[in-house]
Design a protein around this motif. Structure first.
Motif, PDB file in Angstrom:
ATOM      1  N   ALA A   1       0.787  -1.137   0.105  1.00  0.00           N
ATOM      2  CA  ALA A   1      -0.013  -0.028  -0.088  1.00  0.00           C
ATOM      3  C   ALA A   1       0.872   1.183   0.053  1.00  0.00           C
ATOM      4  N   VAL A   2       0.952   1.883  -1.105  1.00  0.00           N
ATOM      5  CA  VAL A   2       1.920   2.805  -1.141  1.00  0.00           C
ATOM      6  C   VAL A   2       1.504   4.493  -0.509  1.00  0.00           C
ATOM      7  N   ASN A   3       0.151   4.300  -0.360  1.00  0.00           N
ATOM      8  CA  ASN A   3      -0.383   5.701   0.534  1.00  0.00           C
ATOM      9  C   ASN A   3       0.173   5.571   1.924  1.00  0.00           C
ATOM     10  N   LEU A   4       0.555   4.289   2.339  1.00  0.00           N
ATOM     11  CA  LEU A   4       1.358   4.424   3.713  1.00  0.00           C
ATOM     12  C   LEU A   4       2.681   5.190   3.564  1.00  0.00           C
ATOM     13  N   PHE A   5       3.563   4.883   2.576  1.00  0.00           N
ATOM     14  CA  PHE A   5       4.715   5.577   2.512  1.00  0.00           C
ATOM     15  C   PHE A   5       4.435   6.900   1.995  1.00  0.00           C
ATOM     16  N   TRP A   6       3.554   7.324   1.547  1.00  0.00           N
ATOM     17  CA  TRP A   6       3.277   8.683   0.917  1.00  0.00           C
ATOM     18  C   TRP A   6       2.899   9.556   2.072  1.00  0.00           C
ATOM     19  N   ALA A   7       2.184   9.134   3.073  1.00  0.00           N
ATOM     20  CA  ALA A   7       1.739   9.851   4.196  1.00  0.00           C
ATOM     21  C   ALA A   7       2.640   9.816   5.117  1.00  0.00           C
ATOM     22  N   THR A   8       3.483   8.992   5.469  1.00  0.00           N
ATOM     23  CA  THR A   8       4.451   8.947   6.408  1.00  0.00           C
ATOM     24  C   THR A   8       5.705   9.930   5.922  1.00  0.00           C
ATOM     25  N   GLU A   9       6.016   9.999   4.594  1.00  0.00           N
ATOM     26  CA  GLU A   9       7.025  10.958   4.171  1.00  0.00           C
ATOM     27  C   GLU A   9       6.556  12.272   4.133  1.00  0.00           C
ATOM     28  N   ARG A  10       5.099  12.498   3.874  1.00  0.00           N
ATOM     29  CA  ARG A  10       4.526  14.069   3.958  1.00  0.00           C
ATOM     30  C   ARG A  10       4.578  14.320   5.432  1.00  0.00           C
ATOM     31  N   MET A  11       4.351  13.544   6.265  1.00  0.00           N
ATOM     32  CA  MET A  11       4.430  13.862   7.732  1.00  0.00           C
ATOM     33  C   MET A  11       6.014  14.224   8.019  1.00  0.00           C
TER      34      MET A  11
ATOM     35  N   LYS B   1       4.997  19.156  16.744  1.00  0.00           N
ATOM     36  CA  LYS B   1       4.101  18.218  17.080  1.00  0.00           C
ATOM     37  C   LYS B   1       2.603  18.442  16.843  1.00  0.00           C
ATOM     38  N   GLN B   2       2.177  19.922  17.017  1.00  0.00           N
ATOM     39  CA  GLN B   2       1.044  20.330  16.765  1.00  0.00           C
ATOM     40  C   GLN B   2       0.889  20.467  15.353  1.00  0.00           C
ATOM     41  N   ALA B   3       1.855  20.607  14.495  1.00  0.00           N
ATOM     42  CA  ALA B   3       1.909  20.819  13.220  1.00  0.00           C
ATOM     43  C   ALA B   3       1.554  19.390  12.350  1.00  0.00           C
ATOM     44  N   LEU B   4       2.101  18.430  13.024  1.00  0.00           N
ATOM     45  CA  LEU B   4       1.870  16.997  12.528  1.00  0.00           C
ATOM     46  C   LEU B   4       0.813  16.740  12.916  1.00  0.00           C
ATOM     47  N   LEU B   5      -0.273  17.117  13.974  1.00  0.00           N
ATOM     48  CA  LEU B   5      -1.437  16.750  14.101  1.00  0.00           C
ATOM     49  C   LEU B   5      -2.173  17.406  13.137  1.00  0.00           C
ATOM     50  N   GLU B   6      -2.121  18.550  12.835  1.00  0.00           N
ATOM     51  CA  GLU B   6      -3.000  19.468  11.962  1.00  0.00           C
ATOM     52  C   GLU B   6      -2.705  18.667  10.679  1.00  0.00           C
TER      53      GLU B   6
ATOM     54  N   LYS C   1       8.176  15.353   5.997  1.00  0.00           N
ATOM     55  CA  LYS C   1       8.420  16.677   5.168  1.00  0.00           C
ATOM     56  C   LYS C   1       7.979  17.880   6.142  1.00  0.00           C
ATOM     57  N   VAL C   2       6.705  17.602   6.635  1.00  0.00           N
ATOM     58  CA  VAL C   2       6.168  18.639   7.351  1.00  0.00           C
ATOM     59  C   VAL C   2       7.292  19.135   8.715  1.00  0.00           C
ATOM     60  N   ALA C   3       7.473  18.022   9.242  1.00  0.00           N
ATOM     61  CA  ALA C   3       8.489  18.208  10.562  1.00  0.00           C
ATOM     62  C   ALA C   3       9.731  18.788  10.047  1.00  0.00           C
ATOM     63  N   ARG C   4      10.267  18.345   9.098  1.00  0.00           N
ATOM     64  CA  ARG C   4      11.723  18.996   8.596  1.00  0.00           C
ATOM     65  C   ARG C   4      11.161  20.227   8.157  1.00  0.00           C
ATOM     66  N   GLN C   5      10.464  20.728   7.811  1.00  0.00           N
ATOM     67  CA  GLN C   5      10.247  22.032   7.134  1.00  0.00           C
ATOM     68  C   GLN C   5       9.435  23.113   8.102  1.00  0.00           C
ATOM     69  N   THR C   6       8.950  22.742   9.199  1.00  0.00           N
ATOM     70  CA  THR C   6       8.216  23.521   9.943  1.00  0.00           C
ATOM     71  C   THR C   6       9.335  24.011  11.257  1.00  0.00           C
ATOM     72  N   LEU C   7       9.491  25.493  11.416  1.00  0.00           N
ATOM     73  CA  LEU C   7      10.131  25.902  12.216  1.00  0.00           C
ATOM     74  C   LEU C   7       9.567  26.164  13.651  1.00  0.00           C
TER      75      LEU C   7
END
Length: 360
Positions: free
Chosen positions: A103-113, A128-133, A115-121
């Motif tokens: 199921a590639v959506n699994l890998f797509w979702a984890t990578e998106r999360m 953590k709050q940005a990940l929840l949102e 990416k958000v963590a890496r790019q959020t200052l």
């Protein structure tokens, strides 16, 4: 059994009282259709186990669940230093990735999360709050995506007869997504447009997702549904009982080859032999442009007990061997169109078309 009108298999639940941690509610699909029950998930390991044991299933739903699993894992990390936190989050992602390899959506979702963590200052708590949102947004977006898929799928279904008889394999409905469904989303759209006479649902051995889940969803909404065994599809098409086939997908290669539940390839071959159009309905996140064709799609193999046993009943004699691939790959040449939230595309042209529209 209580009636359920709107099905949301993955629900985020906040506890305003503060007496319990915020958590995810999952419809326990292993108990359907006999029992409609939820499982509470508040830890990443429990989410990984729920994905692995198919409490939650279907590529888009797995992606949504994994997104929440990423947040739950982040919440468990005690690191306050950014780099250490991000390293820990990579470990969380790897735990989730190990659950269902196809199921590639699994890998797509984890990578998106990630990416958000890496790019959020900001502070780790802010990350953590940005990940929840982000997880909540992935959840909401999937429902809109499925509704769009339903509309595009309706537009490419045969125009004759006026009332269609459709066949589907496995479950690609609300239970397999955040709500509404991909293949079953097309069915729902046809039903709402008064263009559906009946849905035929393959039982889908060995896990029986068609008999247990697809049929259950249709009953909730009053959609006429007939369950057939997997071996009946050819007979039904020969008898002129099927006007089109609509299935979902767990991963689609760049050339349009599509992996879906085991038995889908057989249905596609039968449809080709009887000149019945065969559609694959899936979101853009299911298309893996990093692989050229279906030969590169990893195929999950599951416990032999799924083949030799149904409930407490043993089907086979002791001493026999088992082979239990969970998926097969349907070649693009057998697929009439791939239906996404951006429209329906000829499989061999999907990458070119999406690139020309600057979608990918």
């Amino acid at each position: 059994m209580s009636s359920v009108n709107q099905v949301y298999p993955v629900i985020w639940q906040s506890d305003a009282s503060g007496n319990a941690p915020d958590r995810v509610l999952l419809i326990d699909q292993t108990r359907l259709p006999n029992e409609y029950a939820f499982v509470e998930i508040s830890r990443c390991d429990d989410m990984a186990r729920a994905i692995k044991t198919m409490i939650v299933r279907g590529a888009p739903a797995i992606g949504v669940a994994a997104a929440y699993g990423m947040y739950l894992g982040a919440r468990e990390l005690d690191e306050t230093e950014r780099d250490r936190f991000l390293a820990g989050l990579e470990g969380v992602a790897e735990t989730l990735r190990q659950t269902r390899p196809t199921a590639v959506n699994l890998f797509w979702a984890t990578e998106r999360m990630l990416k958000v963590a890496r790019q959020t200052l900001g502070s780790v708590d802010y990350l953590k709050q940005a990940l929840l949102e982000t997880a909540k947004q992935i959840n909401a977006d999937d429902i809109q995506t499925c509704q769009a898929i339903g509309g595009h799928g309706l537009s490419v279904l045969p125009t004759s007869p006026e009332k269609l008889r459709l066949l589907t394999h496995c479950n690609a409905g609300a239970l397999a997504t955040a709500g509404y469904g991909t293949a079953l989303g097309v069915v729902r759209s046809a039903w709402q447009a008064e263009r559906l006479e009946r849905l035929y649902a393959d039982e889908t051995r060995p896990r029986l997702q068609g008999a247990k889940l697809t049929a259950w969803e249709c009953v909730q909404e009053g959609i006429p549904v007939t369950v057939i065994t997997d071996s009946m599809a050819a007979h039904c098409m020969k008898q002129g009982m099927i006007d089109a086939v609509v299935v979902g997908a767990d991963r689609i290669a760049a050339n349009g080859d599509a992996a879906n539940k085991i038995g889908t390839y057989s249905v596609a071959l039968i449809a080709k032999a009887h000149n019945v159009p065969f559609f694959v309905a899936a979101p853009l996140s299911t298309i893996d442009f990093s692989i050229a064709d279906g030969s590169q799609i990893p195929i999950e193999e599951r416990d032999p007990e799924e083949v030799c046993q149904v409930g407490d009943t043993i089907l086979c004699p002791p001493g026999v061997d088992y082979y239990n691939p969970a998926f097969d790959v349907t070649p693009a040449s057998l697929i009439t169109a791939i239906v996404t939230e951006f429209g329906a595309f000829v499989p061999s042209q999907i990458q070119t078309e999406l690139q020309s529209r600057k979608i990918v």
